[in-house]
Design a protein around this motif. Structure first.
Motif, mmCIF file in Angstrom:
data_model
loop_
_atom_site.group_PDB
_atom_site.id
_atom_site.type_symbol
_atom_site.label_atom_id
_atom_site.label_comp_id
_atom_site.label_asym_id
_atom_site.label_seq_id
_atom_site.Cartn_x
_atom_site.Cartn_y
_atom_site.Cartn_z
ATOM 1 N N ARG A 100 0.798 -1.222 0.000
ATOM 2 C CA ARG A 100 0.000 0.000 0.000
ATOM 3 C C ARG A 100 0.832 1.275 0.000
ATOM 4 N N LEU A 101 2.102 1.163 0.388
ATOM 5 C CA LEU A 101 2.912 2.376 0.519
ATOM 6 C C LEU A 101 4.389 2.052 0.347
ATOM 7 N N SER A 102 5.039 2.834 -0.504
ATOM 8 C CA SER A 102 6.472 2.657 -0.708
ATOM 9 C C SER A 102 7.258 3.065 0.530
ATOM 10 N N LYS A 103 8.414 2.473 0.686
ATOM 11 C CA LYS A 103 9.317 2.855 1.767
ATOM 12 C C LYS A 103 9.839 4.264 1.521
ATOM 13 N N GLY A 104 10.017 5.026 2.603
ATOM 14 C CA GLY A 104 10.606 6.355 2.463
ATOM 15 C C GLY A 104 9.641 7.475 2.774
ATOM 16 N N PHE A 105 9.662 8.510 1.942
ATOM 17 C CA PHE A 105 8.943 9.746 2.230
ATOM 18 C C PHE A 105 7.441 9.609 1.990
ATOM 19 N N ALA A 106 6.660 10.183 2.908
ATOM 20 C CA ALA A 106 5.202 10.220 2.766
ATOM 21 C C ALA A 106 4.670 11.384 3.600
ATOM 22 N N PHE A 107 3.337 11.466 3.699
ATOM 23 C CA PHE A 107 2.687 12.500 4.489
ATOM 24 C C PHE A 107 1.698 11.860 5.460
ATOM 25 N N SER A 108 1.543 12.481 6.616
ATOM 26 C CA SER A 108 0.574 12.051 7.613
ATOM 27 C C SER A 108 -0.443 13.173 7.807
ATOM 28 N N ASP A 109 -1.725 12.890 7.538
ATOM 29 C CA ASP A 109 -2.805 13.875 7.696
ATOM 30 C C ASP A 109 -3.711 13.437 8.834
ATOM 31 N N ASN B 70 1.725 9.128 0.110
ATOM 32 C CA ASN B 70 2.887 9.910 -0.331
ATOM 33 C C ASN B 70 2.552 10.924 -1.415
ATOM 34 N N GLY B 71 1.267 11.171 -1.644
ATOM 35 C CA GLY B 71 0.875 12.193 -2.607
ATOM 36 C C GLY B 71 1.273 11.889 -4.042
ATOM 37 N N GLY B 72 1.486 10.615 -4.347
ATOM 38 C CA GLY B 72 1.876 10.242 -5.705
ATOM 39 C C GLY B 72 3.337 10.468 -6.009
ATOM 40 N N LEU B 73 4.148 10.775 -4.983
ATOM 41 C CA LEU B 73 5.572 11.019 -5.209
ATOM 42 C C LEU B 73 6.345 9.726 -5.434
ATOM 43 N N GLN B 74 5.758 8.588 -5.014
ATOM 44 C CA GLN B 74 6.356 7.297 -5.284
ATOM 45 C C GLN B 74 5.289 6.381 -5.890
ATOM 46 N N LYS B 75 5.733 5.248 -6.413
ATOM 47 C CA LYS B 75 4.838 4.410 -7.209
ATOM 48 C C LYS B 75 3.675 3.856 -6.401
ATOM 49 N N THR B 76 3.956 3.317 -5.207
ATOM 50 C CA THR B 76 2.899 2.704 -4.404
ATOM 51 C C THR B 76 2.320 3.735 -3.450
ATOM 52 N N ASN B 77 0.992 3.992 -3.567
ATOM 53 C CA ASN B 77 0.430 5.126 -2.834
ATOM 54 C C ASN B 77 -1.023 4.908 -2.413
ATOM 55 N N ALA B 78 -1.440 3.660 -2.168
ATOM 56 C CA ALA B 78 -2.805 3.453 -1.671
ATOM 57 C C ALA B 78 -2.953 3.999 -0.261
ATOM 58 N N GLY B 79 -1.914 3.873 0.542
ATOM 59 C CA GLY B 79 -1.909 4.445 1.885
ATOM 60 C C GLY B 79 -2.764 3.680 2.884
ATOM 61 N N TYR B 80 -2.822 4.243 4.099
ATOM 62 C CA TYR B 80 -3.609 3.673 5.189
ATOM 63 C C TYR B 80 -4.509 4.749 5.775
#
Length: 204
Positions: free
Chosen positions: A146-155, A181-191
């Protein structure tokens, strides 16, 4: 290890005197502990424990409301598992191996710097309710489906209730949190998780 972190932070905060007189301080310093889990779904599980140091700065106060900026460095310890293997589709490279890897229970650490804005409404002399919205950069140490390793955002969107006595504030804060991660990396379904935080803070 997590309990040691909690005990150390509580002891540090307790060195701030409880007998501090109530005053019109613009700055509060505090700590919170939170727990949460995913909204019910068929694709994944996600449970978490969070530890936050909290800085509040009042930017404006009126008769009925108080407005504050909030800075919250956070470390989050989570567990995640893929439930629905078909979430990893056949057009993924090495999708069979990824299904096998992602369906194993994983420990995930997240390091976050939440930046927020809070609107508080007194309801009694020593109690108040508030709404808090925050967003912040985050680093996650584990790749999942659901989410790539590294940079993301927490809302985070939260409502809370506080009780204040002689410069000490006790806080209960139900909230909803979304990580992507706002689409900054390939995997971005998130939680997306539902959480509750318990905090204590002191006027400086």
């Amino acid at each position: 290890m997590r309990m040691k972190v909690l005990v150390i932070l509580v002891l540090v905060l307790c060195t701030i005197p409880f007998y501090a007189q109530e005053k019109a301080s613009k700055v509060d310093l505090g700590f919170s502990y939170g727990i949460g889990n995913e909204f019910k779904n068929r694709n994944y599980t996600f449970t978490n424990q969070s530890y936050k140091v909290q800085f509040y700065y009042v930017v404006k106060q009126t008769k009925n409301f108080k407005y504050a900026l909030v800075l919250q460095p956070e470390i989050n310890f989570a567990s995640h598992q893929l439930l629905n293997i078909y979430f990893v589709e056949p057009d993924y490279p090495d999708y069979i191996a990824k299904r096998e890897r992602y369906t194993k229970l994983k420990d995930v650490k997240e390091y976050v710097l939440n930046l927020g804005f809070l609107v508080r409404k007194p309801v009694f002399k020593s109690a108040s309710i508030y709404v808090l919205g925050s967003i912040g950069p985050m680093i996650t140490d584990t790749e999942t489906e659901r989410l790539s390793k590294g940079f993301a955002f927490s809302d985070v969107l939260a409502v809370g209730f506080t009780f204040r006595f002689k410069g000490v504030t006790l806080d209960v804060r139900p909230n909803i949190r979304h990580v992507s991660n706002g689409g900054l990396q390939k995997t971005n379904a998130g939680y997306t998780t539902k959480n509750i935080d318990f905090g204590i803070s002191f006027s400086l």
